[in-house]
Design a protein around this motif. Structure first.
Motif, PDB file in Angstrom:
ATOM      1  N   THR A  79       0.828  -1.202   0.000  1.00  0.00           N
ATOM      2  CA  THR A  79       0.000   0.000   0.000  1.00  0.00           C
ATOM      3  C   THR A  79       0.866   1.257   0.000  1.00  0.00           C
ATOM      4  O   THR A  79       0.545   2.248  -0.668  1.00  0.00           O
ATOM      5  CB  THR A  79      -0.940   0.007   1.212  1.00  0.00           C
ATOM      6  OG1 THR A  79      -1.709  -1.195   1.229  1.00  0.00           O
ATOM      7  CG2 THR A  79      -1.905   1.184   1.151  1.00  0.00           C
ATOM      8  N   HIS A  99     -13.891   4.048   0.869  1.00  0.00           N
ATOM      9  CA  HIS A  99     -14.548   2.809   1.276  1.00  0.00           C
ATOM     10  C   HIS A  99     -14.556   1.798   0.129  1.00  0.00           C
ATOM     11  O   HIS A  99     -14.336   0.607   0.345  1.00  0.00           O
ATOM     12  CB  HIS A  99     -15.977   3.090   1.736  1.00  0.00           C
ATOM     13  CG  HIS A  99     -16.064   4.051   2.883  1.00  0.00           C
ATOM     14  ND1 HIS A  99     -15.506   3.794   4.116  1.00  0.00           N
ATOM     15  CD2 HIS A  99     -16.656   5.274   2.981  1.00  0.00           C
ATOM     16  CE1 HIS A  99     -15.740   4.824   4.932  1.00  0.00           C
ATOM     17  NE2 HIS A  99     -16.438   5.728   4.261  1.00  0.00           N
ATOM     18  N   ALA A 102     -11.182   0.390  -0.316  1.00  0.00           N
ATOM     19  CA  ALA A 102     -10.809  -0.539   0.761  1.00  0.00           C
ATOM     20  C   ALA A 102     -11.485  -1.905   0.625  1.00  0.00           C
ATOM     21  O   ALA A 102     -11.076  -2.853   1.299  1.00  0.00           O
ATOM     22  CB  ALA A 102     -11.164   0.072   2.116  1.00  0.00           C
ATOM     23  N   ARG A 103     -12.503  -2.005  -0.222  1.00  0.00           N
ATOM     24  CA  ARG A 103     -13.269  -3.255  -0.285  1.00  0.00           C
ATOM     25  C   ARG A 103     -12.416  -4.487  -0.584  1.00  0.00           C
ATOM     26  O   ARG A 103     -12.534  -5.512   0.103  1.00  0.00           O
ATOM     27  CB  ARG A 103     -14.400  -3.136  -1.312  1.00  0.00           C
ATOM     28  CG  ARG A 103     -15.370  -4.317  -1.249  1.00  0.00           C
ATOM     29  CD  ARG A 103     -16.521  -4.157  -2.220  1.00  0.00           C
ATOM     30  NE  ARG A 103     -16.096  -4.429  -3.599  1.00  0.00           N
ATOM     31  CZ  ARG A 103     -16.940  -4.526  -4.623  1.00  0.00           C
ATOM     32  NH1 ARG A 103     -18.240  -4.327  -4.434  1.00  0.00           N
ATOM     33  NH2 ARG A 103     -16.494  -4.785  -5.838  1.00  0.00           N
ATOM     34  N   TYR A 105      -9.354  -5.023   0.074  1.00  0.00           N
ATOM     35  CA  TYR A 105      -8.558  -5.298   1.272  1.00  0.00           C
ATOM     36  C   TYR A 105      -9.368  -6.118   2.274  1.00  0.00           C
ATOM     37  O   TYR A 105      -8.879  -7.109   2.833  1.00  0.00           O
ATOM     38  CB  TYR A 105      -8.126  -3.985   1.932  1.00  0.00           C
ATOM     39  CG  TYR A 105      -7.011  -3.241   1.257  1.00  0.00           C
ATOM     40  CD1 TYR A 105      -5.696  -3.373   1.692  1.00  0.00           C
ATOM     41  CD2 TYR A 105      -7.259  -2.381   0.197  1.00  0.00           C
ATOM     42  CE1 TYR A 105      -4.656  -2.670   1.094  1.00  0.00           C
ATOM     43  CE2 TYR A 105      -6.229  -1.672  -0.408  1.00  0.00           C
ATOM     44  CZ  TYR A 105      -4.936  -1.830   0.037  1.00  0.00           C
ATOM     45  OH  TYR A 105      -3.907  -1.136  -0.555  1.00  0.00           O
ATOM     46  N   THR A 293      -5.252  -5.568   8.946  1.00  0.00           N
ATOM     47  CA  THR A 293      -5.387  -5.122   7.559  1.00  0.00           C
ATOM     48  C   THR A 293      -5.960  -3.709   7.505  1.00  0.00           C
ATOM     49  O   THR A 293      -5.456  -2.835   6.783  1.00  0.00           O
ATOM     50  CB  THR A 293      -6.288  -6.080   6.769  1.00  0.00           C
ATOM     51  OG1 THR A 293      -5.649  -7.356   6.666  1.00  0.00           O
ATOM     52  CG2 THR A 293      -6.553  -5.550   5.363  1.00  0.00           C
ATOM     53  N   VAL A 294      -7.019  -3.467   8.282  1.00  0.00           N
ATOM     54  CA  VAL A 294      -7.626  -2.131   8.342  1.00  0.00           C
ATOM     55  C   VAL A 294      -6.629  -1.114   8.886  1.00  0.00           C
ATOM     56  O   VAL A 294      -6.496  -0.002   8.364  1.00  0.00           O
ATOM     57  CB  VAL A 294      -8.907  -2.163   9.205  1.00  0.00           C
ATOM     58  CG1 VAL A 294      -9.465  -0.747   9.406  1.00  0.00           C
ATOM     59  CG2 VAL A 294      -9.960  -3.059   8.568  1.00  0.00           C
ATOM     60  N   LEU A 297      -3.844  -0.490   6.225  1.00  0.00           N
ATOM     61  CA  LEU A 297      -4.384   0.335   5.134  1.00  0.00           C
ATOM     62  C   LEU A 297      -4.497   1.794   5.563  1.00  0.00           C
ATOM     63  O   LEU A 297      -4.128   2.703   4.812  1.00  0.00           O
ATOM     64  CB  LEU A 297      -5.756  -0.209   4.724  1.00  0.00           C
ATOM     65  CG  LEU A 297      -6.580   0.647   3.753  1.00  0.00           C
ATOM     66  CD1 LEU A 297      -5.855   0.800   2.425  1.00  0.00           C
ATOM     67  CD2 LEU A 297      -7.966   0.033   3.555  1.00  0.00           C
ATOM     68  N   SER A 298      -4.987   2.021   6.767  1.00  0.00           N
ATOM     69  CA  SER A 298      -5.191   3.388   7.256  1.00  0.00           C
ATOM     70  C   SER A 298      -3.873   4.124   7.436  1.00  0.00           C
ATOM     71  O   SER A 298      -3.780   5.331   7.193  1.00  0.00           O
ATOM     72  CB  SER A 298      -5.954   3.357   8.587  1.00  0.00           C
ATOM     73  OG  SER A 298      -7.176   2.655   8.455  1.00  0.00           O
ATOM     74  N   SER A 301      -1.913   4.361   3.406  1.00  0.00           N
ATOM     75  CA  SER A 301      -2.584   4.696   2.152  1.00  0.00           C
ATOM     76  C   SER A 301      -2.435   6.158   1.757  1.00  0.00           C
ATOM     77  O   SER A 301      -3.023   6.598   0.772  1.00  0.00           O
ATOM     78  CB  SER A 301      -4.081   4.355   2.251  1.00  0.00           C
ATOM     79  OG  SER A 301      -4.685   5.046   3.331  1.00  0.00           O
ATOM     80  N   TYR A 359      -9.188   4.389  10.281  1.00  0.00           N
ATOM     81  CA  TYR A 359      -9.791   4.134   8.969  1.00  0.00           C
ATOM     82  C   TYR A 359     -10.755   5.250   8.585  1.00  0.00           C
ATOM     83  O   TYR A 359     -10.683   5.802   7.478  1.00  0.00           O
ATOM     84  CB  TYR A 359     -10.518   2.790   9.004  1.00  0.00           C
ATOM     85  CG  TYR A 359     -11.328   2.508   7.753  1.00  0.00           C
ATOM     86  CD1 TYR A 359     -10.729   2.007   6.603  1.00  0.00           C
ATOM     87  CD2 TYR A 359     -12.698   2.767   7.719  1.00  0.00           C
ATOM     88  CE1 TYR A 359     -11.475   1.769   5.451  1.00  0.00           C
ATOM     89  CE2 TYR A 359     -13.445   2.551   6.584  1.00  0.00           C
ATOM     90  CZ  TYR A 359     -12.823   2.037   5.451  1.00  0.00           C
ATOM     91  OH  TYR A 359     -13.559   1.820   4.307  1.00  0.00           O
ATOM     92  N   ALA A 363     -10.605   7.996   5.665  1.00  0.00           N
ATOM     93  CA  ALA A 363     -11.668   8.049   4.657  1.00  0.00           C
ATOM     94  C   ALA A 363     -12.255   9.439   4.517  1.00  0.00           C
ATOM     95  O   ALA A 363     -12.728   9.822   3.435  1.00  0.00           O
ATOM     96  CB  ALA A 363     -12.760   7.049   5.026  1.00  0.00           C
TER      97      ALA A 363
END
Length: 365
Positions: A79, A99, A102-103, A105, A293-294, A297-298, A301, A359, A363
């Motif tokens: 990422t 969002h 992120a799906r 992921y 994972t969340v 990503l946060s 990203s 997250y 977003a």
């Protein structure tokens, strides 16, 4: 329906995860074999035997243990790369929300978590049977003797039955100084059995006691004595169930482990936290895959000063804190400071809200 971007992210996720998995396996295997080879050979085995009969099962255990770390680092790594290449900016600028981005992921982490759940509850225990049979021979002499040597045993068979053994060899399943007592519901001794030596007959599934002396106490307090050279006695379960060690819980699938815990509770055994930790961790660790994972990503990203190196350093530090907190909490739970359920879910309880907060903060940027 998966779009080109979904397939791209899933491919990056699984590809990076597979690469990290393979890299960790090779590095750790080489280091571990070199470190343990002298002990393996000193115990009468060869390294080749262990490469076939031990290390495949040991590696599976290692992968499950560090799966959360591997997932987190993989997400941080790929990422950060696509963020530094401004690919995420381009995707969101095209009209897709964060969002929606992120799906894939979440879908991929959910798939890995389901696989990990199945492995944890049903496959890993079968591998642990093979692993734990040989693992003591990779330990030093003191640690090995704790699992395979001679020790004093005291166990409760039920709320009214007890066994005490002066010397018991766990590997050979034999010993000396056998002492069995049975009480009535008023805690009055009604039967006692002593034997100088005993061993477990695996083929016939019973104990063989030699040079025994038994005493039966009647209701009027009269006693009936008996003795002999040999007695065959069954206590309903094999020695590994009657005298369980810390590894027994690892060897049982979840249905078997639940039955074992319930049986021990019925016997009045209050020292079950080691087995309860094993039971609850089998679910909490796979759930952590989604949480990390969340979180990964946060954190990665958005393009940052310091780029990939900073994100990886932060990711590795957080991942190791997260995973090794499980090991620390196992010790805390074993000392009855926390309940096993709370101890094994506490990392998820702490990191889950943090991941969700970061997250939605990302977003909304």
């Amino acid at each position: 329906m998966f779009t080109i971007i979904d397939r791209y992210i899933i491919k990056k996720y699984l590809g990076t995860f597979g690469f990290m998995l393979g890299l960790l396996t090779i590095i750790v295997l080489v280091i571990d074999v070199q470190a343990k080879a002298p002990r393996i050979e000193a115990n009468g085995f060869t390294v080749n035997e262990f490469l076939v009969d031990f290390y495949p099962y040991w590696i599976l255990n290692l992968i499950i243990t560090f799966m959360s770390i591997l997932v987190f680092i993989s997400v941080i790594f790929f990422t950060s790369r696509i963020a530094n290449n401004t690919e995420i900016v381009a995707i969101i600028s095209s009209g897709a929300s964060f969002h929606r981005f992120a799906r894939p992921y979440l879908l991929t982490s959910g798939f890995i978590a389901i696989v990990a759940l199945l492995l944890n509850h049903f496959v890993l225990p079968l591998a642990n049977v093979k692993k734990n049979a040989l693992e003591p021979y990779t330990y030093n002499a003191v640690s090995r003797d704790e699992l395979t040597g001679t020790a004093e045993v005291a166990t409760q068979l039920s709320k009214t039955e007890y066994i005490f053994i002066k010397y018991y060899n766990k590997k050979e399943k034999r010993g000396s100084g056998f002492f069995y007592q049975k009480f009535d519901k008023n805690h009055r001794l009604i039967y006692q059995l002593n034997a100088s030596d005993f061993f477990w007959d695996k083929e016939k599934s019973h104990f063989v006691l030699t040079n025994y002396l038994e005493k039966t106490i009647n209701k009027d307090d009269t006693e009936k004595l008996g003795n002999g050279n040999e007695m065959k006695k069954s206590f309903g379960h094999p020695p590994e169930e009657l005298f369980p060690d810390v590894l027994l819980g690892q060897n049982k699938t979840t249905p078997e482990l639940v039955k074992f815990i319930e049986r021990e509770k019925d016997k009045g055994n209050a020292n079950l936290n080691t087995y309860l930790n094993e039971l609850y961790q089998r679910t909490s660790m796979p759930v952590s895959v989604i949480i990390l994972t969340v979180l990964g990503l946060s954190l990665s990203s958005q393009k940052k000063r310091g780029g990939l190196g900073l994100n990886l350093a932060l990711g590795i530090a957080l991942a190791f804190v997260f995973v090794f907190s499980f090991e620390a909490l196992k010790v805390v739970s074993s000392n009855n400071t926390l309940t096993p359920l709370l101890a094994m879910w506490l990392p998820n309880i702490v990191f889950g809200p943090i991941a969700v907060y970061l997250y939605f903060k990302r977003a909304n940027q």
